[in-house]
Write a protein that holds these residues in place. Structure first.
Motif, PDB file in Angstrom:
ATOM      1  N   LEU A 163       0.848  -1.416   0.130  1.00 24.20           N
ATOM      2  CA  LEU A 163       0.107   0.059   0.082  1.00 24.20           C
ATOM      3  C   LEU A 163       0.915   1.276  -0.108  1.00 24.20           C
ATOM      4  O   LEU A 163       2.003   1.415   0.776  1.00 24.20           O
ATOM      5  CB  LEU A 163      -0.706   0.129   1.270  1.00 24.20           C
ATOM      6  CG  LEU A 163      -1.814  -1.162   1.460  1.00 24.20           C
ATOM      7  CD1 LEU A 163      -2.447  -1.012   2.796  1.00 24.20           C
ATOM      8  CD2 LEU A 163      -2.734  -1.450   0.495  1.00 24.20           C
ATOM      9  N   THR A 164       0.575   2.227  -0.902  1.00 27.01           N
ATOM     10  CA  THR A 164       1.437   3.460  -0.717  1.00 27.01           C
ATOM     11  C   THR A 164       0.826   4.857  -0.649  1.00 27.01           C
ATOM     12  O   THR A 164      -0.289   5.043  -1.094  1.00 27.01           O
ATOM     13  CB  THR A 164       2.063   3.637  -2.194  1.00 27.01           C
ATOM     14  OG1 THR A 164       2.835   2.433  -2.626  1.00 27.01           O
ATOM     15  CG2 THR A 164       3.101   4.871  -2.218  1.00 27.01           C
ATOM     16  N   PHE A 165       1.085   5.327   0.705  1.00 25.77           N
ATOM     17  CA  PHE A 165       0.400   6.763   0.789  1.00 25.77           C
ATOM     18  C   PHE A 165       1.430   7.791   0.862  1.00 25.77           C
ATOM     19  O   PHE A 165       2.562   7.433   1.143  1.00 25.77           O
ATOM     20  CB  PHE A 165      -0.108   6.538   2.313  1.00 25.77           C
ATOM     21  CG  PHE A 165      -1.410   5.259   2.435  1.00 25.77           C
ATOM     22  CD1 PHE A 165      -2.506   5.560   1.929  1.00 25.77           C
ATOM     23  CD2 PHE A 165      -0.941   4.238   3.173  1.00 25.77           C
ATOM     24  CE1 PHE A 165      -3.343   4.529   2.035  1.00 25.77           C
ATOM     25  CE2 PHE A 165      -1.972   3.326   3.266  1.00 25.77           C
ATOM     26  CZ  PHE A 165      -3.202   3.302   2.640  1.00 25.77           C
ATOM     27  N   LYS A 166       0.827   8.897   1.017  1.00 27.57           N
ATOM     28  CA  LYS A 166       1.857   9.887   1.219  1.00 27.57           C
ATOM     29  C   LYS A 166       2.253  10.040   2.784  1.00 27.57           C
ATOM     30  O   LYS A 166       1.156   9.681   3.701  1.00 27.57           O
ATOM     31  CB  LYS A 166       1.313  11.608   1.089  1.00 27.57           C
ATOM     32  CG  LYS A 166       0.989  11.630  -0.503  1.00 27.57           C
ATOM     33  CD  LYS A 166       0.536  13.022  -0.822  1.00 27.57           C
ATOM     34  CE  LYS A 166       0.284  12.993  -2.311  1.00 27.57           C
ATOM     35  NZ  LYS A 166      -0.476  14.427  -2.494  1.00 27.57           N
ATOM     36  N   ASN A 167       3.167  10.437   3.391  1.00 26.45           N
ATOM     37  CA  ASN A 167       3.413  10.705   4.928  1.00 26.45           C
ATOM     38  C   ASN A 167       2.659  11.102   5.550  1.00 26.45           C
ATOM     39  O   ASN A 167       2.177  10.685   6.600  1.00 26.45           O
ATOM     40  CB  ASN A 167       4.893  11.084   5.070  1.00 26.45           C
ATOM     41  CG  ASN A 167       6.091   9.846   4.672  1.00 26.45           C
ATOM     42  OD1 ASN A 167       6.003   9.141   4.926  1.00 26.45           O
ATOM     43  ND2 ASN A 167       7.185  10.837   4.429  1.00 26.45           N
ATOM     44  N   GLU A 168       2.117  12.334   4.982  1.00 20.70           N
ATOM     45  CA  GLU A 168       1.180  13.148   5.684  1.00 20.70           C
ATOM     46  C   GLU A 168      -0.427  12.440   5.833  1.00 20.70           C
ATOM     47  O   GLU A 168      -1.046  13.016   6.750  1.00 20.70           O
ATOM     48  CB  GLU A 168       1.025  14.544   5.096  1.00 20.70           C
ATOM     49  CG  GLU A 168       0.384  14.622   3.745  1.00 20.70           C
ATOM     50  CD  GLU A 168       0.217  15.942   3.257  1.00 20.70           C
ATOM     51  OE1 GLU A 168       0.783  17.033   3.731  1.00 20.70           O
ATOM     52  OE2 GLU A 168      -0.075  15.898   1.919  1.00 20.70           O
TER      53      GLU A 168
ATOM     54  N   LYS B 161      -0.339  -1.310  13.030  1.00 15.42           N
ATOM     55  CA  LYS B 161       0.840  -1.358  13.567  1.00 15.42           C
ATOM     56  C   LYS B 161       1.675  -1.109  12.223  1.00 15.42           C
ATOM     57  O   LYS B 161       2.688  -0.354  12.602  1.00 15.42           O
ATOM     58  CB  LYS B 161       1.178  -2.912  13.894  1.00 15.42           C
ATOM     59  CG  LYS B 161       0.472  -3.296  15.292  1.00 15.42           C
ATOM     60  CD  LYS B 161       0.719  -4.645  15.838  1.00 15.42           C
ATOM     61  CE  LYS B 161      -0.040  -4.926  17.074  1.00 15.42           C
ATOM     62  NZ  LYS B 161       0.365  -6.448  17.496  1.00 15.42           N
ATOM     63  N   LEU B 162       1.453  -1.484  11.220  1.00 18.37           N
ATOM     64  CA  LEU B 162       2.349  -1.022  10.152  1.00 18.37           C
ATOM     65  C   LEU B 162       2.325   0.388   9.750  1.00 18.37           C
ATOM     66  O   LEU B 162       3.516   0.864   9.648  1.00 18.37           O
ATOM     67  CB  LEU B 162       1.921  -1.963   8.943  1.00 18.37           C
ATOM     68  CG  LEU B 162       2.197  -3.407   8.820  1.00 18.37           C
ATOM     69  CD1 LEU B 162       1.584  -4.163   7.722  1.00 18.37           C
ATOM     70  CD2 LEU B 162       3.809  -3.657   9.010  1.00 18.37           C
ATOM     71  N   ILE B 163       1.186   1.087   9.953  1.00 14.11           N
ATOM     72  CA  ILE B 163       1.067   2.521   9.522  1.00 14.11           C
ATOM     73  C   ILE B 163       1.879   3.043  10.653  1.00 14.11           C
ATOM     74  O   ILE B 163       2.573   4.141  10.636  1.00 14.11           O
ATOM     75  CB  ILE B 163      -0.383   2.815   9.506  1.00 14.11           C
ATOM     76  CG1 ILE B 163      -0.875   2.201   7.985  1.00 14.11           C
ATOM     77  CG2 ILE B 163      -0.437   4.242   9.468  1.00 14.11           C
ATOM     78  CD1 ILE B 163      -2.537   2.622   8.100  1.00 14.11           C
ATOM     79  N   SER B 164       1.722   2.677  11.799  1.00 14.63           N
ATOM     80  CA  SER B 164       2.405   3.165  13.008  1.00 14.63           C
ATOM     81  C   SER B 164       3.744   3.479  12.796  1.00 14.63           C
ATOM     82  O   SER B 164       4.643   4.312  13.040  1.00 14.63           O
ATOM     83  CB  SER B 164       1.816   2.496  14.400  1.00 14.63           C
ATOM     84  OG  SER B 164       2.514   3.196  15.278  1.00 14.63           O
ATOM     85  N   ALA B 165       4.403   2.129  12.358  1.00 16.80           N
ATOM     86  CA  ALA B 165       5.885   2.054  12.297  1.00 16.80           C
ATOM     87  C   ALA B 165       6.192   3.177  11.058  1.00 16.80           C
ATOM     88  O   ALA B 165       7.350   3.991  11.460  1.00 16.80           O
ATOM     89  CB  ALA B 165       6.128   0.668  11.877  1.00 16.80           C
ATOM     90  N   LYS B 166       5.769   2.990   9.997  1.00 15.37           N
ATOM     91  CA  LYS B 166       6.047   4.141   9.079  1.00 15.37           C
ATOM     92  C   LYS B 166       5.922   5.558   9.537  1.00 15.37           C
ATOM     93  O   LYS B 166       6.622   6.314   9.086  1.00 15.37           O
ATOM     94  CB  LYS B 166       5.059   3.915   7.841  1.00 15.37           C
ATOM     95  CG  LYS B 166       5.645   2.718   6.931  1.00 15.37           C
ATOM     96  CD  LYS B 166       6.880   2.964   6.264  1.00 15.37           C
ATOM     97  CE  LYS B 166       7.285   1.751   5.309  1.00 15.37           C
ATOM     98  NZ  LYS B 166       8.378   1.952   4.880  1.00 15.37           N
TER      99      LYS B 166
ATOM    100  N   GLU C 208       6.328  12.584   0.469  1.00 16.23           N
ATOM    101  CA  GLU C 208       7.229  11.618   0.141  1.00 16.23           C
ATOM    102  C   GLU C 208       6.180  10.350   0.162  1.00 16.23           C
ATOM    103  O   GLU C 208       5.086  10.173   1.117  1.00 16.23           O
ATOM    104  CB  GLU C 208       8.155  11.404   0.892  1.00 16.23           C
ATOM    105  CG  GLU C 208       9.372  12.191   0.676  1.00 16.23           C
ATOM    106  CD  GLU C 208      10.685  12.091   1.371  1.00 16.23           C
ATOM    107  OE1 GLU C 208      10.498  11.168   2.437  1.00 16.23           O
ATOM    108  OE2 GLU C 208      11.493  12.657   1.206  1.00 16.23           O
ATOM    109  N   SER C 209       6.368   9.181  -0.497  1.00 12.06           N
ATOM    110  CA  SER C 209       5.616   7.980  -0.342  1.00 12.06           C
ATOM    111  C   SER C 209       6.130   7.363   0.765  1.00 12.06           C
ATOM    112  O   SER C 209       7.283   6.960   0.975  1.00 12.06           O
ATOM    113  CB  SER C 209       5.805   7.183  -1.718  1.00 12.06           C
ATOM    114  OG  SER C 209       5.175   7.879  -2.778  1.00 12.06           O
ATOM    115  N   ALA C 210       5.067   6.630   1.501  1.00 11.78           N
ATOM    116  CA  ALA C 210       5.343   5.791   2.619  1.00 11.78           C
ATOM    117  C   ALA C 210       4.733   4.375   1.931  1.00 11.78           C
ATOM    118  O   ALA C 210       3.566   4.025   2.055  1.00 11.78           O
ATOM    119  CB  ALA C 210       4.609   6.124   3.633  1.00 11.78           C
ATOM    120  N   VAL C 211       5.688   3.360   1.765  1.00 13.02           N
ATOM    121  CA  VAL C 211       5.199   2.026   1.346  1.00 13.02           C
ATOM    122  C   VAL C 211       4.971   1.184   2.309  1.00 13.02           C
ATOM    123  O   VAL C 211       6.038   1.028   3.024  1.00 13.02           O
ATOM    124  CB  VAL C 211       6.326   1.823  -0.047  1.00 13.02           C
ATOM    125  CG1 VAL C 211       5.788   0.344  -0.396  1.00 13.02           C
ATOM    126  CG2 VAL C 211       6.155   2.702  -1.134  1.00 13.02           C
TER     127      VAL C 211
END
Length: 149
Positions: free
Chosen positions: A5-10, A37-42, A95-98
Motif C-alpha cells: 500500500l502506498t500513501f503520502k507520509n502526511e 501497526k504497520l502504519i504506526s511504524a511508518k 514523500e511516499s510511505a510504502v
C-alpha cells in the motif's frame, strides 16, 4: 508476489485514526490491527525524518537548546529560514510511505472485503481516509480478481 500500500507520509495518521474507528469482527479486525501497526511504524519513521529535517532551521537559545513555541511540543524557526524549512517539510510530507503487507495478505483481504460495503456513511476526514485506503486496497487486490475471471 509482494503486496504493498502506498500513501503520502502526511496521510498516515489520518488513515490509522480512521481504521481505529471501524467496528470490525474476526479476521477483518485482525487485519486492521496489523495494518495499524504497520502504519504506526511508518508514521514513526516519518516523524523522525521530519524532526531531523527541521533541526537546522530551529532557533536556539544561548545554551544551544531549541526555543519552544507557544503550543506544547512546538519550536520556533529561524525567521530568515522559514520558507526553506517549510519547503523541506512539504517535501517530506509528500514523500511516499510504502507499506509491505504480503505476510498478512489474507487478513488484509478480509479487511478489504468487510470495509468495501461498510454500512456506515463517512464524512469529512473519515471519507477522505476511506477513499485513500480503498484506492490502495483495490489496487493491491485487483490482480487477484483479474485472475479469477
Amino acid at each position: 508476489m509482494t503486496k504493498t500500500l502506498t500513501f503520502k507520509n502526511e496521510e498516515l495518521a489520518a488513515i490509522g485514526n480512521f481504521l481505529g474507528t471501524l467496528s470490525l469482527k474476526n479476521k477483518a479486525s485482525r487485519g486492521r490491527t496489523k495494518l495499524i501497526k504497520l502504519i504506526s511504524a511508518k508514521n514513526d519513521e516519518y516523524n523522525e525524518d521530519r524532526k531531523g529535517t527541521l533541526e537546522p532551521f530551529i532557533k536556539k537559545d544561548e545554551a544551544g537548546n531549541n526555543v519552544e513555541g507557544d503550543t506544547p511540543g512546538s519550536v520556533v524557526l529561524i525567521e530568515e529560514k522559514t520558507g526553506e524549512a517549510n519547503a523541506a517539510i512539504n517535501e517530506i510530507d509528500n514523500e511516499s510511505a510504502v507499506i509491505e503487507f504480503t505476510e498478512y495478505s489474507e487478513k488484509m483481504k478480509a479487511l478489504y472485503d468487510d470495509i468495501a460495503d461498510y454500512p456506515t456513511e463517512f464524512s469529512n476526514q473519515d471519507a477522505a481516509a476511506y477513499d485513500l485506503l480503498m484506492d490502495q486496497l483495490e489496487t493491491a487486490f485487483e490482480n487477484e480478481k483479474d485472475g479469477e475471471k
